[in-house]
Each structure stands twice: as structure tokens, then as C-alpha cells.
Design a protein around this motif. Structure first.
Motif, PDB file in Angstrom:
ATOM      1  N   HIS A  80       0.420  -1.259   0.134  1.00 39.07           N
ATOM      2  CA  HIS A  80      -0.133  -0.542   0.236  1.00 39.07           C
ATOM      3  C   HIS A  80       0.831   0.999   0.075  1.00 39.07           C
ATOM      4  O   HIS A  80       0.545   2.380  -0.456  1.00 39.07           O
ATOM      5  N   ALA A  81       1.737   1.378   0.669  1.00 43.87           N
ATOM      6  CA  ALA A  81       2.524   2.350   0.817  1.00 43.87           C
ATOM      7  C   ALA A  81       3.615   2.697  -0.423  1.00 43.87           C
ATOM      8  O   ALA A  81       3.709   3.858  -0.513  1.00 43.87           O
ATOM      9  N   ALA A  82       3.928   1.817  -0.996  1.00 38.55           N
ATOM     10  CA  ALA A  82       4.796   1.182  -1.537  1.00 38.55           C
ATOM     11  C   ALA A  82       3.829   2.379  -2.925  1.00 38.55           C
ATOM     12  O   ALA A  82       4.352   2.482  -4.110  1.00 38.55           O
ATOM     13  N   ALA A  83       2.528   1.823  -3.850  1.00 38.91           N
ATOM     14  CA  ALA A  83       0.968   2.027  -4.566  1.00 38.91           C
ATOM     15  C   ALA A  83       1.278   3.912  -4.231  1.00 38.91           C
ATOM     16  O   ALA A  83       1.352   4.518  -5.092  1.00 38.91           O
ATOM     17  N   TRP A  84       1.606   4.394  -3.002  1.00 37.01           N
ATOM     18  CA  TRP A  84       0.741   5.668  -3.163  1.00 37.01           C
ATOM     19  C   TRP A  84       2.733   5.981  -3.249  1.00 37.01           C
ATOM     20  O   TRP A  84       1.969   7.878  -4.144  1.00 37.01           O
ATOM     21  N   MET A  85       3.230   5.738  -3.009  1.00 37.00           N
ATOM     22  CA  MET A  85       4.990   6.491  -3.663  1.00 37.00           C
ATOM     23  C   MET A  85       4.422   6.529  -4.513  1.00 37.00           C
ATOM     24  O   MET A  85       5.047   7.886  -5.641  1.00 37.00           O
ATOM     25  N   LEU A  86       4.569   5.643  -5.332  1.00 39.69           N
ATOM     26  CA  LEU A  86       4.540   5.567  -7.242  1.00 39.69           C
ATOM     27  C   LEU A  86       3.454   6.728  -7.756  1.00 39.69           C
ATOM     28  O   LEU A  86       3.108   7.430  -8.787  1.00 39.69           O
ATOM     29  N   TRP A  87       2.525   7.310  -6.692  1.00 35.96           N
ATOM     30  CA  TRP A  87       0.815   7.450  -7.650  1.00 35.96           C
ATOM     31  C   TRP A  87       1.799   9.277  -7.336  1.00 35.96           C
ATOM     32  O   TRP A  87       1.508   9.911  -8.282  1.00 35.96           O
ATOM     33  N   TRP A  88       2.088   9.697  -6.175  1.00 36.51           N
ATOM     34  CA  TRP A  88       2.717  10.674  -6.441  1.00 36.51           C
ATOM     35  C   TRP A  88       4.048  11.005  -6.819  1.00 36.51           C
ATOM     36  O   TRP A  88       3.771  12.326  -6.863  1.00 36.51           O
ATOM     37  N   LEU A  89       5.234  10.263  -6.907  1.00 36.29           N
ATOM     38  CA  LEU A  89       6.052  10.471  -8.142  1.00 36.29           C
ATOM     39  C   LEU A  89       5.797  10.514  -9.069  1.00 36.29           C
ATOM     40  O   LEU A  89       6.180  10.894 -10.205  1.00 36.29           O
ATOM     41  N   ALA A  90       4.861   9.542 -10.197  1.00 36.29           N
ATOM     42  CA  ALA A  90       4.675  10.013 -12.021  1.00 36.29           C
ATOM     43  C   ALA A  90       3.379  10.602 -11.531  1.00 36.29           C
ATOM     44  O   ALA A  90       4.320  11.040 -12.179  1.00 36.29           O
ATOM     45  N   PHE A  91       3.227  11.015 -10.435  1.00 31.74           N
ATOM     46  CA  PHE A  91       2.099  12.397 -10.634  1.00 31.74           C
ATOM     47  C   PHE A  91       2.907  14.054 -10.919  1.00 31.74           C
ATOM     48  O   PHE A  91       2.604  14.445 -11.837  1.00 31.74           O
ATOM     49  N   VAL A  92       3.949  14.381 -10.099  1.00 37.76           N
ATOM     50  CA  VAL A  92       5.033  14.866 -10.335  1.00 37.76           C
ATOM     51  C   VAL A  92       6.053  15.451 -11.656  1.00 37.76           C
ATOM     52  O   VAL A  92       6.396  16.106 -12.325  1.00 37.76           O
ATOM     53  N   ALA A  93       6.326  13.934 -11.809  1.00 36.88           N
ATOM     54  CA  ALA A  93       6.688  14.018 -12.811  1.00 36.88           C
ATOM     55  C   ALA A  93       6.225  13.851 -14.041  1.00 36.88           C
ATOM     56  O   ALA A  93       6.416  15.415 -15.061  1.00 36.88           O
ATOM     57  N   GLY A  94       4.985  13.629 -14.259  1.00 29.23           N
ATOM     58  CA  GLY A  94       4.672  13.886 -14.934  1.00 29.23           C
ATOM     59  C   GLY A  94       3.948  15.484 -15.960  1.00 29.23           C
ATOM     60  O   GLY A  94       3.378  15.914 -16.802  1.00 29.23           O
ATOM     61  N   ALA A  95       3.753  16.083 -14.512  1.00 29.72           N
ATOM     62  CA  ALA A  95       2.788  16.672 -14.335  1.00 29.72           C
ATOM     63  C   ALA A  95       4.455  18.398 -14.717  1.00 29.72           C
ATOM     64  O   ALA A  95       3.909  19.380 -16.233  1.00 29.72           O
ATOM     65  N   ALA A  96       5.252  17.886 -14.469  1.00 31.30           N
ATOM     66  CA  ALA A  96       6.492  18.011 -15.655  1.00 31.30           C
ATOM     67  C   ALA A  96       7.269  18.120 -16.538  1.00 31.30           C
ATOM     68  O   ALA A  96       7.105  19.548 -16.991  1.00 31.30           O
ATOM     69  N   LEU A  97       6.267  16.910 -17.252  1.00 32.72           N
ATOM     70  CA  LEU A  97       6.709  16.778 -18.797  1.00 32.72           C
ATOM     71  C   LEU A  97       5.501  17.614 -19.154  1.00 32.72           C
ATOM     72  O   LEU A  97       5.713  17.934 -20.655  1.00 32.72           O
ATOM     73  N   LEU A  98       4.251  17.201 -18.980  1.00 38.07           N
ATOM     74  CA  LEU A  98       3.270  18.547 -19.841  1.00 38.07           C
ATOM     75  C   LEU A  98       3.570  19.492 -19.440  1.00 38.07           C
ATOM     76  O   LEU A  98       3.158  20.672 -20.873  1.00 38.07           O
ATOM     77  N   ALA A  99       3.614  20.306 -18.532  1.00 38.64           N
ATOM     78  CA  ALA A  99       4.329  21.625 -18.545  1.00 38.64           C
ATOM     79  C   ALA A  99       5.289  21.841 -20.131  1.00 38.64           C
ATOM     80  O   ALA A  99       5.023  22.586 -20.359  1.00 38.64           O
ATOM     81  N   ILE A 100       6.672  21.135 -19.857  1.00 43.08           N
ATOM     82  CA  ILE A 100       7.394  21.421 -20.967  1.00 43.08           C
ATOM     83  C   ILE A 100       6.927  20.724 -22.446  1.00 43.08           C
ATOM     84  O   ILE A 100       6.737  21.792 -23.232  1.00 43.08           O
ATOM     85  N   GLY A 101       6.118  20.085 -22.237  1.00 44.45           N
ATOM     86  CA  GLY A 101       5.663  19.925 -24.056  1.00 44.45           C
ATOM     87  C   GLY A 101       4.192  21.369 -24.636  1.00 44.45           C
ATOM     88  O   GLY A 101       4.327  20.647 -25.264  1.00 44.45           O
ATOM     89  N   ALA A 102       3.657  21.404 -23.360  1.00 43.11           N
ATOM     90  CA  ALA A 102       2.213  21.847 -23.479  1.00 43.11           C
ATOM     91  C   ALA A 102       3.100  22.889 -24.116  1.00 43.11           C
ATOM     92  O   ALA A 102       2.342  23.686 -25.027  1.00 43.11           O
ATOM     93  N   ARG A 103       4.143  23.895 -24.075  1.00 41.85           N
ATOM     94  CA  ARG A 103       4.915  25.039 -24.926  1.00 41.85           C
ATOM     95  C   ARG A 103       4.834  25.362 -25.867  1.00 41.85           C
ATOM     96  O   ARG A 103       4.686  26.080 -27.010  1.00 41.85           O
ATOM     97  N   GLY A 104       5.357  23.543 -26.206  1.00 38.69           N
ATOM     98  CA  GLY A 104       4.915  24.021 -27.897  1.00 38.69           C
ATOM     99  C   GLY A 104       3.627  24.176 -28.792  1.00 38.69           C
ATOM    100  O   GLY A 104       3.395  23.382 -29.775  1.00 38.69           O
ATOM    101  N   LEU A 105       3.169  24.207 -27.783  1.00 43.01           N
ATOM    102  CA  LEU A 105       1.365  23.573 -27.970  1.00 43.01           C
ATOM    103  C   LEU A 105       0.620  24.805 -28.313  1.00 43.01           C
ATOM    104  O   LEU A 105      -0.239  25.571 -26.464  1.00 43.01           O
ATOM    105  N   PRO A 106       0.261  26.743 -28.462  1.00 42.08           N
ATOM    106  CA  PRO A 106      -0.533  26.998 -28.196  1.00 42.08           C
ATOM    107  C   PRO A 106      -2.160  27.051 -27.606  1.00 42.08           C
ATOM    108  O   PRO A 106      -1.913  27.571 -26.864  1.00 42.08           O
ATOM    109  N   ALA A 107      -2.685  26.573 -27.664  1.00 34.48           N
ATOM    110  CA  ALA A 107      -3.691  26.328 -27.169  1.00 34.48           C
ATOM    111  C   ALA A 107      -4.475  25.059 -26.086  1.00 34.48           C
ATOM    112  O   ALA A 107      -5.041  25.482 -25.379  1.00 34.48           O
ATOM    113  N   TRP A 108      -2.771  24.793 -25.931  1.00 36.48           N
ATOM    114  CA  TRP A 108      -2.496  24.374 -24.470  1.00 36.48           C
ATOM    115  C   TRP A 108      -1.770  25.005 -22.880  1.00 36.48           C
ATOM    116  O   TRP A 108      -1.847  24.774 -22.425  1.00 36.48           O
ATOM    117  N   ARG A 109      -1.057  26.005 -23.495  1.00 34.10           N
ATOM    118  CA  ARG A 109      -0.302  26.720 -22.812  1.00 34.10           C
ATOM    119  C   ARG A 109      -1.017  27.234 -21.822  1.00 34.10           C
ATOM    120  O   ARG A 109      -0.264  27.429 -20.750  1.00 34.10           O
TER     121      ARG A 109
END
Length: 228
Positions: free
Chosen positions: A146-175
Motif C-alpha cells: 500500500h505504501a509503495a502504491a502511494w509513493m508511485l502515485w505521487w512520484l508519477a504525478f509530479v514527474a508527469g506534471a513537469a513533462l506535461l508543462a514542458i510539452g505544452a509550451r509547443g502547443l499554443p492552445a494548451w499553454r
């Protein structure tokens, strides 16, 4: 005599081509509306389960106890909470992230990987409902999973949020979503690390991280309506 799809001055008029384009646009709009509805339903289901089951469990305090305790072994209605608090919201938000991945194909590898990580984060949240805490033995295998799933939950989200922010810079409608991804990822990270170093009580930090996580999915799904 067939009616031309254009008028004499060259402007399009009503005709098969125009009807096809209008139908495609309406179909896209309905699809985006369904994704937004899924994200909102997941958030309401998760928060409703947390508040509802917490209210009926005698002695339970949102300030003192972690959300996972409501689904722990031996707790009344634990199976129902695990289903409504973890499994259903997690699977719904995984579907939202999958759709987001499809919409961000033109955003490059960063955006697509970020959406994949958000899908993984949602699945990790759902997995917590399948590996219940053992309140009598936090070192038991189920508690560790359960603790491992919790850790994976927040780690994947934080990393994903950073990559989505970087990727959205090249898409005007998503900026407009860049600030959402950056702020949500930073807040979840601060909440988790704040609990680890004792700045925030762990149950409060966990609820703050959960609330930010849900808002991020809902806001991103809502932003997708203007993604064309």
C-alpha cells in the motif's frame, strides 16, 4: 441539377461537405465533454467516499488519521471505501489521462510521456484499494505494498506534471495549462516532503496532496475543451 457546395462568390454554403465538418466538430465536442465529466465524477466519487465513510466511522478524524485507514483490514465498510475511494476514481482518471495522451500527440515526446505518467499515477491510486493497510502491523506485506502504491502515485504525478508543462509550451492552445501543471506538481511535492520532515501533519499533507491531484485532472480535462 445538383446544388453546389459553394455560392457564386466562393463562400461555402450548406451541403454534404459542410454537414460532414459540422458533424465532426460536434463529435469532438461531445468526446471532450465526456472526458471532463469522467474527471469530475472521479473527483466527486473520491471526495464523497472520504467524507462519507469518515463521518460514519466512530472516532475517525481527518486531522489525525490517513485516508487509507478507512479501507484497512478490520474496518467497517472497508471494501466499499476501497472501491469508491480508490479503485473507481483511479480507473476513471486513468481513462482521462489516456485520452489526454491521444490529444497531445503533436506535443512531442515530453507531453506524451507526461500523460503516460499521469495514467500510471491514476492506476497506482486505484491499486491502493487492492492492497489494504494492516493497522495492527504496518510492516506487513500488504501495508508495504500500500505504501509503495502511494509513493508511485505521487512520484508519477509530479514527474508527469513537469513533462506535461514542458510539452505544452509547443502547443499554443494548451499553454494556459502550463501554470496548472507546474503549480499542482509543486504543491503535491511540497505536501509530501513537508510531511516527511515534520513541517505538516501527515494526514493533513496527504489530503492536501489528494485534493491538488484531483483538481489537476479536472482542470486539465476542462482545458482540453479548447485544445483544438
Amino acid at each position: 441539377m445538383k446544388r453546389s457546395s459553394k455560392s457564386r462568390n466562393g463562400n461555402p454554403t450548406t451541403g454534404p461537405a459542410a454537414n460532414t465538418g459540422a458533424g465532426a466538430g460536434a463529435g469532438k465536442g461531445r468526446g471532450r465533454g465526456r472526458i471532463q465529466a469522467l474527471a469530475l465524477a472521479a473527483a466527486l466519487c473520491c471526495l464523497g467516499a472520504l467524507l462519507g465513510f469518515g463521518a460514519v466511522l466512530e472516532g475517525y478524524s481527518h486531522r489525525l488519521h490517513p485516508p487509507g485507514l478507512l479501507g484497512a483490514d478490520g474496518i467497517a465498510h472497508a471494501a466499499a471505501f476501497n472501491l469508491l475511494g480508490f479503485v473507481v476514481p483511479g480507473l476513471l482518471l486513468a481513462a482521462v489521462a489516456w485520452r489526454l495522451r491521444e490529444r497531445l500527440r503533436s506535443g512531442g515526446a515530453m507531453a506524451r510521456i507526461g500523460a503516460w505518467l499521469w495514467c500510471l499515477s491514476a492506476l497506482a491510486w486505484a491499486a491502493q484499494g487492492g492492497v489494504s493497510l494492516d493497522p495492527t502491523d504496518l510492516d506487513a506485506q500488504a501495508s508495504r505494498l500500500h505504501a509503495a502504491a502511494w509513493m508511485l502515485w505521487w512520484l508519477a504525478f509530479v514527474a508527469g506534471a513537469a513533462l506535461l508543462a514542458i510539452g505544452a509550451r509547443g502547443l499554443p492552445a494548451w499553454r494556459g495549462l502550463i501554470s496548472v501543471e507546474v503549480l499542482s506538481g509543486a504543491l503535491v511535492l511540497v505536501a509530501v516532503l513537508g510531511a516527511d520532515i515534520g513541517v505538516l501533519p501527515a494526514p493533513v499533507a496527504q489530503r492536501l496532496a489528494l485534493l491538488v491531484w484531483l483538481i489537476a485532472y479536472v482542470a486539465t480535462a476542462r482545458g482540453e475543451r479548447s485544445g483544438d
